[in-house]
Design an enzyme around this catalytic site. Structure first.
Site, mmCIF file in Angstrom:
data_model
loop_
_atom_site.group_PDB
_atom_site.id
_atom_site.type_symbol
_atom_site.label_atom_id
_atom_site.label_comp_id
_atom_site.label_asym_id
_atom_site.label_seq_id
_atom_site.Cartn_x
_atom_site.Cartn_y
_atom_site.Cartn_z
ATOM 1 N N HIS A 38 4.039 -0.862 -14.065
ATOM 2 C CA HIS A 38 3.874 0.544 -13.698
ATOM 3 C C HIS A 38 3.954 0.612 -12.224
ATOM 4 O O HIS A 38 4.106 -0.122 -11.359
ATOM 5 C CB HIS A 38 2.207 0.854 -14.018
ATOM 6 C CG HIS A 38 1.344 -0.123 -13.183
ATOM 7 N ND1 HIS A 38 0.965 -1.360 -13.607
ATOM 8 C CD2 HIS A 38 0.680 0.165 -12.122
ATOM 9 C CE1 HIS A 38 0.165 -1.788 -12.875
ATOM 10 N NE2 HIS A 38 0.138 -0.953 -11.686
ATOM 11 N N HIS A 123 6.839 1.538 -5.418
ATOM 12 C CA HIS A 123 7.483 0.393 -5.891
ATOM 13 C C HIS A 123 7.085 0.088 -7.318
ATOM 14 O O HIS A 123 5.874 0.425 -7.727
ATOM 15 C CB HIS A 123 7.413 -0.690 -4.733
ATOM 16 C CG HIS A 123 6.008 -1.168 -4.556
ATOM 17 N ND1 HIS A 123 5.215 -0.696 -3.942
ATOM 18 C CD2 HIS A 123 5.271 -2.228 -5.176
ATOM 19 C CE1 HIS A 123 4.002 -1.224 -4.070
ATOM 20 N NE2 HIS A 123 4.096 -2.306 -4.806
#
Length: 175
Positions: A38, A123
């Protein structure tokens, strides 16, 4: 409850392949399970049960149109030569993610929900390096894949996750 807000990544095929490649370096790294990969937007830490409704209110207020995110480049925090966290970079959708985070932080703060302050760099975390074994091979792979395109995905949801600390990384239970 230990909570964070993030965006689930549903395209697991390239993620699985990349995790296997990273593992192939022999590095001492704890990888994220493919189904738990995620993008974290806001880490809240421990939140009392009676405050979870306030977090959900902030999520309900969130307003954005679906947008694409592009995944490109392998990297490491704090650096390739001393990797502690291995990640995939985000190119397309970077500014939208920053805007969503900013809106979330403002809404949560207004409800007196603390967001762990850190400089937000969107990220996708692949894993955390646990020791020095295989770090040179890992650094070489990161350098080789610094500009590699991994794909893209459409963002349609922001999710509240509950994180359970176990020997494996994040256990996902969306709320």
């Amino acid at each position: 409850m230990r909570l964070f807000i993030g965006i689930p990544v549903h395209e697991e095929s390239w993620v699985k392949e990349l995790l296997a490649t990273v593992q192939g370096t022999g590095a001492d790294i704890k990888l994220v399970e493919p189904q738990n990969v995620h993008i974290t937007l806001a880490f809240l830490g421990e939140v009392w049960d009676d405050r979870v409704g306030l977090v959900k209110e902030s999520l309900d207020e969130l307003n954005f149109s679906p947008f694409k995110i592009g995944f490109k480049g392998l990297g490491a925090f704090p650096s390739v030569s001393r990797p502690r966290v291995v990640w995939v970079g985000i190119t397309e959708g970077f500014n939208e993610l920053k805007r969503i985070r900013s809106s979330l932080v403002k809404s949560l703060t207004s409800r007196r929900i603390r967001v762990e302050e850190e400089q937000f760099v969107p990220h996708l975390t692949l894993g955390r390096v646990k020791g020095p074994r295989g770090v040179l091979e890992l650094a070489k792979l990161i350098s080789e894949m610094a500009d590699k395109e991994f794909g893209e995905e459409e963002v349609r949801e922001v999710t509240l996750f509950r994180s359970t600390l176990t020997p494996k990384p994040h256990i996902r239970s969306s709320s």
